[in-house]
Scaffold this motif. Structure first.
Motif, PDB file in Angstrom:
ATOM      1  N   CYS A 109      42.688  38.059  37.683  1.00  0.00           N
ATOM      2  CA  CYS A 109      42.502  37.405  36.388  1.00  0.00           C
ATOM      3  C   CYS A 109      43.678  36.469  36.099  1.00  0.00           C
ATOM      4  O   CYS A 109      44.839  36.902  36.124  1.00  0.00           O
ATOM      5  CB  CYS A 109      42.385  38.446  35.280  1.00  0.00           C
TER       6      CYS A 109
ATOM      7  N   ILE B  90      38.978  42.019  40.828  1.00  0.00           N
ATOM      8  CA  ILE B  90      39.008  40.708  40.186  1.00  0.00           C
ATOM      9  C   ILE B  90      40.465  40.337  39.912  1.00  0.00           C
ATOM     10  O   ILE B  90      41.217  41.126  39.321  1.00  0.00           O
ATOM     11  CB  ILE B  90      38.231  40.709  38.858  1.00  0.00           C
TER      12      ILE B  90
ATOM     13  N   LEU C  63      36.602  46.241  45.872  1.00  0.00           N
ATOM     14  CA  LEU C  63      36.207  44.992  45.222  1.00  0.00           C
ATOM     15  C   LEU C  63      37.008  44.866  43.931  1.00  0.00           C
ATOM     16  O   LEU C  63      36.976  45.764  43.083  1.00  0.00           O
ATOM     17  CB  LEU C  63      34.707  45.004  44.914  1.00  0.00           C
TER      18      LEU C  63
ATOM     19  N   GLU D  92      39.836  46.441  38.742  1.00  0.00           N
ATOM     20  CA  GLU D  92      39.126  47.022  39.884  1.00  0.00           C
ATOM     21  C   GLU D  92      37.651  47.211  39.550  1.00  0.00           C
ATOM     22  O   GLU D  92      37.292  47.702  38.483  1.00  0.00           O
ATOM     23  CB  GLU D  92      39.760  48.352  40.299  1.00  0.00           C
ATOM     24  N   LEU D  93      36.806  46.785  40.468  1.00  0.00           N
ATOM     25  CA  LEU D  93      35.376  46.999  40.337  1.00  0.00           C
ATOM     26  C   LEU D  93      34.901  48.147  41.217  1.00  0.00           C
ATOM     27  O   LEU D  93      33.992  48.878  40.862  1.00  0.00           O
ATOM     28  CB  LEU D  93      34.612  45.722  40.720  1.00  0.00           C
TER      29      LEU D  93
ATOM     30  N   ASN E 111      38.582  33.974  36.577  1.00  0.00           N
ATOM     31  CA  ASN E 111      38.558  35.239  37.303  1.00  0.00           C
ATOM     32  C   ASN E 111      38.044  35.012  38.719  1.00  0.00           C
ATOM     33  O   ASN E 111      36.997  34.386  38.911  1.00  0.00           O
ATOM     34  CB  ASN E 111      37.657  36.262  36.604  1.00  0.00           C
TER      35      ASN E 111
ATOM     36  N   THR F 186      36.935  36.988  42.105  1.00  0.00           N
ATOM     37  CA  THR F 186      36.578  38.279  42.696  1.00  0.00           C
ATOM     38  C   THR F 186      36.781  38.218  44.207  1.00  0.00           C
ATOM     39  O   THR F 186      36.294  37.303  44.871  1.00  0.00           O
ATOM     40  CB  THR F 186      35.111  38.636  42.390  1.00  0.00           C
TER      41      THR F 186
ATOM     42  N   LYS G 286      37.417  40.632  48.067  1.00  0.00           N
ATOM     43  CA  LYS G 286      37.303  41.897  48.780  1.00  0.00           C
ATOM     44  C   LYS G 286      37.915  41.729  50.165  1.00  0.00           C
ATOM     45  O   LYS G 286      37.978  40.606  50.688  1.00  0.00           O
ATOM     46  CB  LYS G 286      35.846  42.343  48.906  1.00  0.00           C
TER      47      LYS G 286
END
Length: 211
Positions: free
Chosen positions: A163, A161, A159, A136-137, A87, A89, A91
């Motif tokens: 995957c 991720i 922000l 989505e975070l 994963n 992450t 932005k």
């Protein structure tokens, strides 16, 4: 006497004609100069606009729009010496424009194998040998809906991720393995992250690779 009068009259006519001709030439020169000035002003305005657009496009193309915040490898069990999933992450960088994930291409490689053209899949379609999905975070403006193929944009402050199913990709990541991840947005420079997996995964199923 008559001959002298005619000569003076002829001289006066020649002077008048020369003056009129000069005036016509002067007026023509003024008109040409005015037209040329108008053309130059218009052309300079168009060139200025194009140069500004080109400058903005160049800045957009050469600047990086994405920042990698973290990379985590997932193992199926604490005894596995490989990852099933990775994963990443990401932005948008400060000041960057919108980034369309559906147009973003990712490449991933280990020491011996490279996989190019890994592209976006909506979450319902899952991960496979050529697609990643997104979680989505943070997405305050709801510009991203990972369950669709149409709402795929992230903006400043978001922000998410990415995957990847590394098993489906055919990539092994044992300990002390070189890893390269390249993220290529539609606009802007590619983001490249090189790293080496830890010398031991211990008993952790979720192994932080970066930072």
């Amino acid at each position: 006497m008559m001959r002298g009068c005619k000569r003076r009259s002829l001289l006066k006519d020649e002077v008048a004609q020369a003056g009129i001709g000069t005036l016509i030439i002067f007026i023509a020169m003024v008109l040409v100069a005015a037209v040329a000035a108008a053309v130059l002003i218009q052309t300079s305005g168009v060139l200025q606009q194009k140069s500004q657009e080109t400058g903005q496009q160049t800045i957009q193309e050469v600047s990086s729009n994405i920042e990698i915040v973290g990379i985590v490898g997932h193992r199926s069990s604490a005894t596995e010496n490989d990852f099933d999933f990775v994963n990443v992450t990401i932005k948008p960088m400060a000041g960057s424009g919108s980034i369309d994930l559906s147009q973003m291409v990712v490449a991933m490689q280990n020491e011996t194998t490279r996989v190019d053209k890994i592209t976006y899949h909506k979450s319902g379609d899952g991960m496979d040998a050529s697609h990643y999905i997104v979680t989505e975070l943070r997405d305050d403006d709801n510009s991203l809906d990972p369950s669709t193929d149409t709402t795929t944009v992230i903006n400043a402050g978001d922000l998410v991720i990415l995957c990847f199913n590394t098993t489906a990709l055919g990539l092994d990541f044992p300990t002390r393995e070189p890893v390269r991840i390249e993220i290529k947005p539609e606009h802007g420079a590619a983001v490249i992250k090189d790293l080496i997996t830890p010398p031991s995964y211990s008993v952790e199923r979720y192994v932080t690779l970066f930072p």
